[in-house]
Design a protein around this motif. Structure first.
Motif, PDB file in Angstrom:
ATOM      1  N   ASN A 796       0.856  -1.184   0.000  1.00  0.00           N
ATOM      2  CA  ASN A 796       0.000   0.000   0.000  1.00  0.00           C
ATOM      3  C   ASN A 796       0.896   1.238   0.000  1.00  0.00           C
ATOM      4  O   ASN A 796       1.345   1.681   1.053  1.00  0.00           O
ATOM      5  CB  ASN A 796      -0.898  -0.020   1.232  1.00  0.00           C
ATOM      6  N   ALA A 801       2.845   0.617   3.659  1.00  0.00           N
ATOM      7  CA  ALA A 801       2.590  -0.552   4.498  1.00  0.00           C
ATOM      8  C   ALA A 801       2.291  -1.761   3.622  1.00  0.00           C
ATOM      9  O   ALA A 801       1.804  -1.634   2.494  1.00  0.00           O
ATOM     10  CB  ALA A 801       1.423  -0.296   5.437  1.00  0.00           C
ATOM     11  N   GLU A 803      -0.165  -4.774   3.363  1.00  0.00           N
ATOM     12  CA  GLU A 803      -1.479  -5.158   3.870  1.00  0.00           C
ATOM     13  C   GLU A 803      -1.615  -6.674   3.729  1.00  0.00           C
ATOM     14  O   GLU A 803      -1.409  -7.223   2.639  1.00  0.00           O
ATOM     15  CB  GLU A 803      -2.593  -4.461   3.094  1.00  0.00           C
ATOM     16  N   HIS A 815      -7.279  -9.048   9.035  1.00  0.00           N
ATOM     17  CA  HIS A 815      -6.276  -8.167   8.421  1.00  0.00           C
ATOM     18  C   HIS A 815      -5.240  -7.719   9.459  1.00  0.00           C
ATOM     19  O   HIS A 815      -5.557  -7.531  10.634  1.00  0.00           O
ATOM     20  CB  HIS A 815      -6.988  -6.928   7.846  1.00  0.00           C
ATOM     21  N   CYS A 816      -4.023  -7.547   8.995  1.00  0.00           N
ATOM     22  CA  CYS A 816      -3.011  -6.819   9.765  1.00  0.00           C
ATOM     23  C   CYS A 816      -2.130  -6.075   8.776  1.00  0.00           C
ATOM     24  O   CYS A 816      -2.107  -6.385   7.578  1.00  0.00           O
ATOM     25  CB  CYS A 816      -2.183  -7.725  10.667  1.00  0.00           C
ATOM     26  N   SER A 817      -1.438  -5.070   9.240  1.00  0.00           N
ATOM     27  CA  SER A 817      -0.537  -4.275   8.401  1.00  0.00           C
ATOM     28  C   SER A 817       0.869  -4.354   8.956  1.00  0.00           C
ATOM     29  O   SER A 817       1.075  -4.365  10.179  1.00  0.00           O
ATOM     30  CB  SER A 817      -0.957  -2.802   8.374  1.00  0.00           C
ATOM     31  N   ILE A 819       3.566  -2.032   9.388  1.00  0.00           N
ATOM     32  CA  ILE A 819       3.754  -0.584   9.334  1.00  0.00           C
ATOM     33  C   ILE A 819       5.153  -0.169   9.765  1.00  0.00           C
ATOM     34  O   ILE A 819       5.498   1.002   9.705  1.00  0.00           O
ATOM     35  CB  ILE A 819       2.713   0.124  10.232  1.00  0.00           C
ATOM     36  N   HIS A 825       4.126  -5.618  12.933  1.00  0.00           N
ATOM     37  CA  HIS A 825       2.772  -5.821  12.410  1.00  0.00           C
ATOM     38  C   HIS A 825       1.729  -5.395  13.437  1.00  0.00           C
ATOM     39  O   HIS A 825       1.913  -5.590  14.648  1.00  0.00           O
ATOM     40  CB  HIS A 825       2.559  -7.295  12.049  1.00  0.00           C
ATOM     41  N   THR A 850      -5.634   3.333  -2.347  1.00  0.00           N
ATOM     42  CA  THR A 850      -5.779   2.387  -1.244  1.00  0.00           C
ATOM     43  C   THR A 850      -5.941   0.985  -1.822  1.00  0.00           C
ATOM     44  O   THR A 850      -5.954   0.793  -3.047  1.00  0.00           O
ATOM     45  CB  THR A 850      -6.986   2.757  -0.371  1.00  0.00           C
ATOM     46  N   LYS A 867      -9.952  -0.289   1.948  1.00  0.00           N
ATOM     47  CA  LYS A 867      -9.424   0.233   3.199  1.00  0.00           C
ATOM     48  C   LYS A 867      -9.403   1.750   3.143  1.00  0.00           C
ATOM     49  O   LYS A 867      -8.979   2.334   2.134  1.00  0.00           O
ATOM     50  CB  LYS A 867      -8.006  -0.295   3.441  1.00  0.00           C
ATOM     51  N   ARG A 870      -7.017   3.375   8.508  1.00  0.00           N
ATOM     52  CA  ARG A 870      -6.715   2.059   9.078  1.00  0.00           C
ATOM     53  C   ARG A 870      -7.946   1.168   9.138  1.00  0.00           C
ATOM     54  O   ARG A 870      -7.864   0.045   9.633  1.00  0.00           O
ATOM     55  CB  ARG A 870      -6.107   2.184  10.473  1.00  0.00           C
TER      56      ARG A 870
END
Length: 887
Positions: A796, A801, A803, A815-817, A819, A825, A850, A867, A870
């Motif tokens: 992203n 980040a 995704e 979901h987690c990112s 970052i 994460h 996004t 998304k 966040r």
């Protein structure tokens, strides 16, 4: 019992050491589990520490009464209510016991190596006589620098009333089970203790043996030797005193078979037979040792690897600690030994073992990240991330590369060779920093390494340089690539022209033995007179160090210069020139391996004589004890050919005199014997057909990395569940994670890396990375979320980040990112409440800035979301958009 008898209190194991001494003294004794009620009728009392390594405990009141009345008592390592000396109990790690002047019968400062023992640190009151002392002392047989500053008693002679108490602060009776060394000195010590207790004369110390010992080749002479402080008793051969205390018979050629010579109550046996049969017997027993000692774990085909061997520190139970370190050099040397044995003995399993061991090294240990570590081998197990990569030892890398080439793994072997060349000094062709750290290589890079000077005499040490030189020469032989020969010549010319100057990493003898093989290869391919002259000089040196049984005595070593320096660093296994010790880790096996090859190449008879001498020796000192599962059929590092037992200076902090190494020691010894038996050439005739393209391809890999050229990776699931990476035409396995599905990955441009995600067989998500510079990371589990499908990922750019989306066991999309770089994460969060049949499809929408998701829910509806910051918008049904007809 008669008044002259001795009461012996303790279990049968510890008691056996004293009963042997009492039998030799001709004294009667009676054994007890506990102190008998009546002690006065015994001439002496011996109380043993039957619970060692824990101290014994007794009520000493009757014992004290017996001593005060004039009795003689020996007590060891026992606690009571105040009669016996007391002190804190601790392990004696590097301290050894040595004798004092007051102990008649053994020279003062003689060393008694009790391995790792447990003792009471007693402070001796004034007036007591110290017979034995604990202390950190440098030396092989003698404490050459005298007593150290800090000591504590090991054996005290204490007058009590009319009697005498000998108190040992450790269990001296444990010397048999604990494998204390040297054996004859410990045996003599107990004889002297019995003599002191009972007021009798210790028996004369007589040793009978043949020379050579154990076995002699058909047609070669043998003599009987007696060492004794007095004229030896009647013998069945005529003996002449040739030096004080040494008596010999005339050398005699005996017929094949077993021969026993009797001198008084002692005897010596020697077997006469063919050299080929003896060497074959040595090889068979050495090969069998790998199974017997559990070196292949529970996978006899070698599919789980081979252990490093046994560590030096003998435990309280007399066992050596198992050393399971997965060393690539041990793998490859063992593989070659089993490959040779498969052909020698028609042993198909040997080929399977060799193939499995080499596969593990080539597939899992060669470093393939596109940085200055490329092509080197992780020396202590499977490749891992940069932070956990070991020092890339040049000697280990050289042996691994050489045996990779020998085994037919041409590309992997040539990558190893190229990595060594690029860490060598350009002018000399020798390794700049043989124990280089990964960080040093990463900072300097190949070009700076090539320009760096070689310091501290490392340009003149075959210990560190010989294996790389051998790998270059072998690479030349199988490819015909002249640059491999040229770099080997530069190194050999430099080292040979400075001979006999050398950096002595362990000893001059080991350096000589390790220099033979690369010189032989250099002479084979070039016929340079300098190489032959140096080989003959080495032969003359080894001849001067060769003992009567064929071994090469250590000389000019890296020995502790003081008591304070003992046991704090790597060191030689002897203390001073003249110590009759050979090194079966760094010396004898490599000399034995090279000498038949040198003779085959040069035709000089001296090399055949030396080869047969050292191979004879190794066959004689191979451990022959069928009751010992750990050691039967193998060799330990240090052998004392005067005491005729495994013993040496215990100063080396890592690989002391009693260690056993599958590589470096056992495998090279077996390779040496089979090289002799099979007589096949070692270095190949120069081959060029079809190999130049492989050389050019491997070199182009290095050149591409040096130029900073990108190479797009791909990641795939292998049939066995491992994840593999393909990059620049080279394949690598990503750690030991077992995956349940295909990996997903995305380019992380801000951090110059790829982020890789996969569902493990534990149904959790695991993540690693491939950094453009630092290389591959380790797998890390991301939370405890249970997955039902493989992950999908997208970069992203709007948020910088990665995704990550998965279908969890609850049938919702989570979901987690990522970052933050390297595993930062966010926690798992569900994307709405709907249930789905699989993970979504995900893409980055440049117009919206996004990521967009599409998925099929359990009701059969197509859903989408995207998304925003966040958060994710609610799932929308867009099935009708996909199925309706145009208007």
């Amino acid at each position: 019992m008669p008044a002259s008898s001795v009461a012996l209190i303790g279990p049968p194991g510890p008691a056996a050491a004293f009963t042997a001494a009492l039998d030799q003294a001709g004294l009667a004794y009676e054994t007890y589990d506990e102190l008998p009620v009546e002690l006065a009728r015994y001439r002496a009392v011996v109380v043993l520490a039957g619970t060692y390594p824990e101290p014994g405990r007794i009520d000493s009141s009757r014992l004290a009464e017996y001593v005060r009345a004039g009795g003689s008592v020996y007590v060891e390592y026992t606690l009571d209510d105040g009669f016996l000396p007391a002190g804190p109990v601790r392990d004696a790690h590097i301290e050894r016991i040595f004798t004092r002047e007051a102990l008649a019968g053994i020279e003062p400062l003689s060393i008694l190596d009790e391995q790792l023992s447990r003792a009471q640190e007693v402070i001796a009151p004034e007036g007591l006589v110290e017979l034995l002392t604990y202390g950190s002392v440098a030396g092989t047989h003698k404490a050459v620098f005298g007593p150290p500053e800090h000591t504590f008693p090991a054996l005290l002679d204490i007058p009590v009333g009319e009697g005498r108490l000998l108190y040992a602060t450790t269990a001296l009776s444990h010397h048999v089970r604990g494998r204390y060394k040297p054996v004859r000195r410990w045996t003599r010590l107990l004889q002297l203790i019995v003599a002191e207790l009972t007021g009798t004369e210790a028996p004369t110390d007589v040793e009978v043996f043949t020379e050579p010992r154990v076995w002699v080749a058909s047609g070669e002479p043998v003599k009987v030797v007696v060492r004794s402080g007095a004229k030896p008793p009647v013998a069945d051969v005529e003996l002449t005193e040739v030096s004080p205390g040494r008596y010999e018979s005339e050398p005699t050629v005996l017929p094949d078979g077993e021969h026993t010579f009797v001198v008084g109550e002692q005897s010596a046996t020697v077997t006469v037979g063919s050299r080929a049969e003896r060497y074959r017997r040595m090889v068979d027993r050495g090969i069998a040792w790998f199974d017997r000692a559990g070196m292949f774990y529970d996978a006899p085909d070698g599919s789980r690897g081979v252990a490093e061997g046994f560590s030096n520190e003998i435990g309280f139970d007399g066992k050596l600690p198992f050393r399971p370190v997965p060393r690539g050099d041990c793998y490859t040397q063992t593989a070659h030994a089993f490959r040779l044995y498969a052909d020698l003995a028609d042993f198909p399993r040997g080929h399977a073992i060799a193939a499995n061991l080499m596969r593990q090294v080539v597939d899992e240990e060669q470093l393939t990240d596109r940085n200055p570590l490329y092509g080197a081998f992780e020396p202590r197990g499977s490749r891992t991330d940069l932070t956990r990569t070991n020092n890339l030892f040049a000697d280990d890398g050289g042996w691994i590369s050489l045996f990779a080439l020998i085994s037919g793994h041409l590309e992997a072997g040539l990558r190893g060779v190229e990595s060594l060349i690029r860490t060598a000094n350009t002018e000399l062709g020798l390794q700049v920093d043989p124990w280089r750290t990964p960080s040093t290589l990463m900072v300097k890079g190949w070009d700076e390494f090539g320009r760096s000077p070689i310091e501290d005499g490392l340009d003149l040490t075959s210990h560190w340089q010989s294996s790389a030189l051998c790998a270059y020469l072998y690479a030349y032989g199988i490819t015909g690539e002249p640059s491999y020969l040229e770099i080997a010549e530069r190194g050999l010319d430099h080292m040979a022209s400075h001979h006999p100057r050398a950096r002595l990493e362990t000893s001059r003898t080991c350096e000589a033995g390790r220099f033979l093989l690369p010189l032989a290869g250099g002479y084979f391919y070039t016929r340079k007179p300098l190489y032959l002259e140096t080989l003959l000089d080495l032969a003359a040196y080894l001849k001067s160090r060769q003992g009567p049984d064929g071994g090469f005595a250590e000389w000019d070593g890296k020995c502790p210069p003081s008591n304070e320096a003992y046991g704090v660093d790597e060191a030689s296994i002897f203390q001073a020139n003249g110590d009759p010790v050979t090194d079966q880790l760094y010396g004898s096996p490599f000399a034995a391996w090279a000498l038949p090859i040198v003779h085959q190449i040069t035709g000089e008879p001296v090399f055949a004589e030396l080869a047969e001498g050292v191979l004879d020796y190794l066959s004689r000192i191979q451990i022959d004890d069928p009751d010992d599962e750990q050691l039967h059929g193998t060799w330990q590092r240090a052998f004392d050919f005067e005491a005729w037992e495994y013993f040496g200076s215990n100063a080396d902090i890592g690989w002391g005199p009693y260690c056993v190494e599958t590589g470096w020691s056992v495998a090279p010894t077996l390779i040496a014997a089979m090289q002799y038996l099979q007589g096949k050439p070692f270095f190949p005739e120069v081959e060029t057909a079809g190999r130049n393209e492989v050389v050019a391809s491997v070199r182009s890999e290095f050149d591409s990395i040096l130029a900073g050229e990108p190479a797009e990776p791909t990641f795939h699931l292998r049939a066995d569940g491992r994840i593999i990476r393909r990059q620049g035409g080279v394949q690598a396995i990503l750690g030991d994670l077992e995956a349940a599905g295909e990996p997903a990955w995305a380019r992380n441009d801000p951090w110059n890396s790829y982020e890789i995600y996969v569902r493990g067989t534990d149904n959790h998500l695991h993540h690693t990375y491939l950094d453009d510079r630092a290389g591959q990371g380790r797998w890390q589990q991301l939370g405890d979320l249970e997955l039902a499908d493989d992950p999908v990922v997208a970069f992203n750019p709007g948020a910088d980040a990665i995704e990550v989306y998965v279908l969890a066991a609850d049938r919702r999309i989570h979901h987690c990112s990522m970052i933050d770089v390297r595993g930062g994460h966010t926690p798992w969060e569900p994307v709405g409440t709907l249930h789905f049949t699989g993970s979504p499809a995900v893409m980055y929408d440049e117009n919206l800035g996004t990521v967009r998701l599409t998925a099929n829910d359990t009701a059969g509806q197509d859903r989408r979301t995207r998304k925003v910051n966040r958060w994710h918008l609610p799932w929308q049904d867009y099935s009708h958009w996909l199925t309706s007809s145009p208007s």
